[in-house]
Write a protein that holds these residues in place. Sequence first.
Motif, PDB file in Angstrom:
ATOM      1  N   LYS A 434      51.895  46.150  39.147  1.00 46.45           N
ATOM      2  CA  LYS A 434      52.649  46.902  40.142  1.00 46.45           C
ATOM      3  C   LYS A 434      51.710  47.603  41.116  1.00 46.45           C
ATOM      4  CE  LYS A 434      56.450  50.141  40.568  1.00 46.45           C
ATOM      5  NZ  LYS A 434      57.468  50.915  39.847  1.00 46.45           N
ATOM      6  N   ARG A 435      50.556  48.067  40.622  1.00 53.36           N
ATOM      7  CA  ARG A 435      49.602  48.739  41.514  1.00 53.36           C
ATOM      8  C   ARG A 435      49.025  47.732  42.515  1.00 53.36           C
ATOM      9  NH1 ARG A 435      49.190  53.854  39.980  1.00 53.36           N
ATOM     10  NH2 ARG A 435      47.865  54.491  41.712  1.00 53.36           N
ATOM     11  N   ILE A 436      48.696  46.558  42.016  1.00 50.48           N
ATOM     12  CA  ILE A 436      48.165  45.546  42.945  1.00 50.48           C
ATOM     13  C   ILE A 436      49.203  45.242  44.025  1.00 50.48           C
ATOM     14  CG2 ILE A 436      47.359  43.158  43.172  1.00 50.48           C
ATOM     15  CD1 ILE A 436      46.149  43.330  40.443  1.00 50.48           C
ATOM     16  N   LEU A 437      50.434  45.080  43.554  1.00 47.77           N
ATOM     17  CA  LEU A 437      51.521  44.808  44.486  1.00 47.77           C
ATOM     18  C   LEU A 437      51.656  45.935  45.509  1.00 47.77           C
ATOM     19  CD1 LEU A 437      53.942  42.897  45.001  1.00 47.77           C
ATOM     20  CD2 LEU A 437      55.308  44.445  43.598  1.00 47.77           C
ATOM     21  N   ALA A 438      51.570  47.169  45.040  1.00 44.23           N
ATOM     22  CA  ALA A 438      51.718  48.315  45.937  1.00 44.23           C
ATOM     23  C   ALA A 438      50.602  48.326  46.977  1.00 44.23           C
ATOM     24  CB  ALA A 438      51.716  49.612  45.132  1.00 44.23           C
ATOM     25  N   TYR A 439      49.373  48.058  46.535  1.00 48.40           N
ATOM     26  CA  TYR A 439      48.271  48.020  47.507  1.00 48.40           C
ATOM     27  C   TYR A 439      48.494  46.898  48.520  1.00 48.40           C
ATOM     28  CZ  TYR A 439      45.296  51.650  45.565  1.00 48.40           C
ATOM     29  OH  TYR A 439      44.789  52.859  45.199  1.00 48.40           O
ATOM     30  N   HIS A 440      48.946  45.773  48.016  1.00 48.92           N
ATOM     31  CA  HIS A 440      49.203  44.636  48.904  1.00 48.92           C
ATOM     32  C   HIS A 440      50.219  45.020  49.983  1.00 48.92           C
ATOM     33  CE1 HIS A 440      49.757  40.132  49.500  1.00 48.92           C
ATOM     34  NE2 HIS A 440      50.822  40.619  50.122  1.00 48.92           N
ATOM     35  N   GLY A 499      47.777  42.323  53.309  1.00 51.53           N
ATOM     36  CA  GLY A 499      48.075  42.366  51.886  1.00 51.53           C
ATOM     37  C   GLY A 499      46.896  41.887  51.062  1.00 51.53           C
ATOM     38  N   ARG A 500      46.443  40.690  51.341  1.00 49.13           N
ATOM     39  CA  ARG A 500      45.313  40.124  50.612  1.00 49.13           C
ATOM     40  C   ARG A 500      44.055  40.976  50.801  1.00 49.13           C
ATOM     41  NH1 ARG A 500      43.018  35.394  48.737  1.00 49.13           N
ATOM     42  NH2 ARG A 500      44.826  35.316  47.407  1.00 49.13           N
ATOM     43  N   THR A 501      43.846  41.458  52.038  1.00 47.99           N
ATOM     44  CA  THR A 501      42.644  42.240  52.306  1.00 47.99           C
ATOM     45  C   THR A 501      42.635  43.527  51.487  1.00 47.99           C
ATOM     46  OG1 THR A 501      42.789  41.348  54.537  1.00 47.99           O
ATOM     47  CG2 THR A 501      41.229  43.136  54.182  1.00 47.99           C
ATOM     48  N   ALA A 502      43.775  44.168  51.348  1.00 47.84           N
ATOM     49  CA  ALA A 502      43.846  45.382  50.546  1.00 47.84           C
ATOM     50  C   ALA A 502      43.501  45.075  49.089  1.00 47.84           C
ATOM     51  CB  ALA A 502      45.237  46.000  50.641  1.00 47.84           C
ATOM     52  N   GLU A 503      44.028  43.979  48.582  1.00 46.40           N
ATOM     53  CA  GLU A 503      43.697  43.586  47.204  1.00 46.40           C
ATOM     54  C   GLU A 503      42.187  43.437  47.046  1.00 46.40           C
ATOM     55  OE1 GLU A 503      45.778  40.156  45.583  1.00 46.40           O
ATOM     56  OE2 GLU A 503      47.489  40.548  46.882  1.00 46.40           O
ATOM     57  N   GLU A 504      41.560  42.765  48.019  1.00 46.79           N
ATOM     58  CA  GLU A 504      40.111  42.525  47.944  1.00 46.79           C
ATOM     59  C   GLU A 504      39.339  43.833  47.951  1.00 46.79           C
ATOM     60  OE1 GLU A 504      40.074  38.356  50.540  1.00 46.79           O
ATOM     61  OE2 GLU A 504      39.406  40.253  51.427  1.00 46.79           O
ATOM     62  N   LEU A 505      39.765  44.722  48.878  1.00 49.09           N
ATOM     63  CA  LEU A 505      39.029  45.972  49.043  1.00 49.09           C
ATOM     64  C   LEU A 505      39.109  46.831  47.794  1.00 49.09           C
ATOM     65  CD1 LEU A 505      39.832  47.230  52.645  1.00 49.09           C
ATOM     66  CD2 LEU A 505      37.613  46.561  51.711  1.00 49.09           C
ATOM     67  N   PHE A 507      40.412  45.993  44.565  1.00 50.94           N
ATOM     68  CA  PHE A 507      40.209  45.429  43.230  1.00 50.94           C
ATOM     69  C   PHE A 507      39.057  44.436  43.169  1.00 50.94           C
ATOM     70  CE2 PHE A 507      44.596  46.746  43.601  1.00 50.94           C
ATOM     71  CZ  PHE A 507      44.792  47.485  42.447  1.00 50.94           C
ATOM     72  N   GLY A 508      38.529  44.053  44.305  1.00 51.22           N
ATOM     73  CA  GLY A 508      37.406  43.131  44.305  1.00 51.22           C
ATOM     74  C   GLY A 508      37.864  41.682  44.338  1.00 51.22           C
ATOM     75  N   ASP A 509      36.950  40.831  44.740  1.00 57.36           N
ATOM     76  CA  ASP A 509      37.296  39.422  44.935  1.00 57.36           C
ATOM     77  C   ASP A 509      37.855  38.753  43.685  1.00 57.36           C
ATOM     78  OD1 ASP A 509      36.760  39.355  47.540  1.00 57.36           O
ATOM     79  OD2 ASP A 509      34.741  38.499  47.371  1.00 57.36           O
ATOM     80  N   ALA A 510      37.398  39.213  42.526  1.00 55.27           N
ATOM     81  CA  ALA A 510      37.816  38.537  41.296  1.00 55.27           C
ATOM     82  C   ALA A 510      39.267  38.817  40.952  1.00 55.27           C
ATOM     83  CB  ALA A 510      36.915  38.964  40.143  1.00 55.27           C
ATOM     84  N   GLU A 511      39.819  39.881  41.488  1.00 57.20           N
ATOM     85  CA  GLU A 511      41.150  40.298  41.063  1.00 57.20           C
ATOM     86  C   GLU A 511      42.258  39.897  42.035  1.00 57.20           C
ATOM     87  OE1 GLU A 511      42.012  42.232  38.207  1.00 57.20           O
ATOM     88  OE2 GLU A 511      39.987  41.738  37.538  1.00 57.20           O
ATOM     89  N   VAL A 512      41.893  39.237  43.110  1.00 56.45           N
ATOM     90  CA  VAL A 512      42.945  38.912  44.076  1.00 56.45           C
ATOM     91  C   VAL A 512      43.975  38.008  43.419  1.00 56.45           C
ATOM     92  CG1 VAL A 512      41.501  39.185  46.106  1.00 56.45           C
ATOM     93  CG2 VAL A 512      41.708  36.950  45.022  1.00 56.45           C
ATOM     94  N   THR A 513      45.200  38.108  43.900  1.00 60.99           N
ATOM     95  CA  THR A 513      46.308  37.426  43.234  1.00 60.99           C
ATOM     96  C   THR A 513      46.856  36.276  44.073  1.00 60.99           C
ATOM     97  OG1 THR A 513      47.998  38.789  44.260  1.00 60.99           O
ATOM     98  CG2 THR A 513      46.999  39.613  42.232  1.00 60.99           C
ATOM     99  N   THR A 514      47.753  35.570  43.456  1.00 60.10           N
ATOM    100  CA  THR A 514      48.418  34.470  44.149  1.00 60.10           C
ATOM    101  C   THR A 514      49.528  34.967  45.069  1.00 60.10           C
ATOM    102  OG1 THR A 514      49.910  34.300  42.275  1.00 60.10           O
ATOM    103  CG2 THR A 514      48.027  32.811  42.308  1.00 60.10           C
TER     104      THR A 514
END
Length: 635
Positions: A434-440, A499-505, A507-514
């Motif tokens: 949910k946090r990843i989603l929220a950042y996205h 969305g994707r850029t926020a995930e990268e920033l 959580f880092g490249d390894a954690e980006v989602t589909t």
Amino acid sequence: MKSSRKVGFLWQLQTSLLSLMIAQGTLLGLPASAQLRTDSNSATPNGSSLSYSQFLRYIDEGRVLKVDLYESTQTAEVELESEDGKGGPRTVRLNLPVNDPDLIRKLRSSEVDLAVWPNPPGRLAWGLLGNLLLVGLLLGSLVLLFRRSGSMGGPGQAMNFGKSRARFAMEAKTGVLFDDVAGIEEAKEELQEVVTFLKKPERFTAVGAKIPKGVLLIGPPGTGKTLLAKAIAGEAGVPFFSISGSEFVEMFVGVGASRVRDLFKKAKENAPCIIFIDEIDAVGRQRGAGIGGGNDEREQTLNQLLTEMDGFEGNTGIIIIAATNRPDVLDSALLRPGRFDRQVMVDLPTYKGRLGILQVHARDKKLADDVSLEVLARRTPGFSGAGLANLLNEAAILTARRRKDMITMLEVDDAIDRVTIGLTLNPLLDSKGKRILAYHEIGHALLGTLLPHTDPLSKVTVIPRSGGVGGFAQFEPAEEMGLESRAKILDEITMTLGGRTAEELIFGDAEVTTGASNDLQHITSLARQMVTRFGMSDLGPVALESQQSEVFLGRDWMSRSEYSESIASRIDQQVRQIVTHCHSEARRILSAHRVLIDRLVDLLIDQETIDGEEFRQIVAEYTPVPEKALSVPHF
Ligand code: ADP
Ligand code: MG
Ligand code: ZN
């Protein structure tokens, strides 16, 4: 039931055929089998068989009474006097050597009753029986085949498919008036004249005018084409015959054509009237087109339609209205003067149109004072008349479910989300997902708020929706779809990448989602179109591809834009440059507002939805909204 009775009947037919053949076979074969039976049971003088030399000796001894020679099998049946003179003669079969001239001479000299036959009698009978069996099998399978092909058209169709049961609907009074149709004023005005044709034809015929036969309504689904046709019939007070093009097209050749004949016959009896043909593209496609040759049935139907349209005089009071959303695929013969020569566009409604349609459908609904149809109309660009009708209906259903007695803005809002995005599902528990989603989503929302050329945010939410939507950031759509500037498309790409850029920033490249896959598809297509369609790149103002529309197998599936390999690679390069630029923009802006982002995410997780106004206020505490206009880069 009907078809099983048929099977029973057929079985009877087949068995009687078989027994007939067996009877014939037995008749012919009986002597042979009787002889054979006697043969196998008989005891030859020295036991079981008769050798040729024995046979010759028996002739000499005068014990042979009768010889039947069969040429084709080189065999003979020999009737012998019994050895001891007691008992009747016995018949023995034996093989003969090839062409022994002595044998015939010998037989002739001893006074044996000699007969020569081409074939043994049993063989002939069995051969005949075999042939009959074959014929019977063929007949049987033919009958079966017939039954099978008959049953494909439904039980009991095999015999009466030529006569079509009328599949068109006739409404004596449609009860629809022009007042019930809103938002398509130009179309209404054009068709007003058709009503006059039907009501007062003499006004036109008096001055020698020919009344048009056909009107083609062209427009996307749900824009009110059917409704409009019914309104014409309703206003003129004439019967309304309707049939859908897809109902013309049937398994059996000739059915569609006979339907057309029936329809026109009935219509002539009821003139003046309206014939409405929905989805005319189903029959009216370009003839002779399509992969693997044309469709005979469809072409016949179309030809019949054309013939019928030519067949009646313009002033009989029948007006044919057809509807389609694919006028480009129609056969040109349909569009020539004297047929559907009037074409009326029925487009998606504009703001004013939507307001009008909402007013029509709000007539029978109880709306609370806080519901503003103007606001609703503004928030629904791209909606068709049917979509708007559905929207108000959804709101009414929600109201009833919530046991309220007035539709309030709350229900209307929920209904919009429901029809545009999907049903609300239960909120997710607070988790890493949910946090990843929220950042996205905050990534999208913040960029959408800070970039100068984007539409204003209407809300951002992490309440999941049916159809796999985890959350979304929604923007107040621009008033009407119109011209889009290069700057605006670039900002759209940047915002979508947020969305994707926020995930990268975070959580880092390894954690980006589909979760960004739709976003990526969207931006790729936008960037590509900038290069290949809008001339917004270094390749200059050239159109390298036409609008990607669904492939129509009929006509132009082969026409593709042609450009060289080197252009293709330059396109790819340009697309990548655009995306890379926007990506780094997104990164730059988002990393500059890390504190703000964290605060927005906490709030979003806490309250699940932040509406646009609140969002902008919070952002304004940190930074001016929107950020100063950026200069638009060149590639
Ligand atoms: P189409 O034939 O163009 O696909 P329909 O005429 O069947 O669309 O429209 C479906 C329904 O949507 C109509 O019965 C009506 O309730 C509503 N609707 C569509 N367009 C309009 C309009 N312009 N005004 C009022 N209602 C409309
Ligand atoms: Mg329709
Ligand atoms: Zn996204």
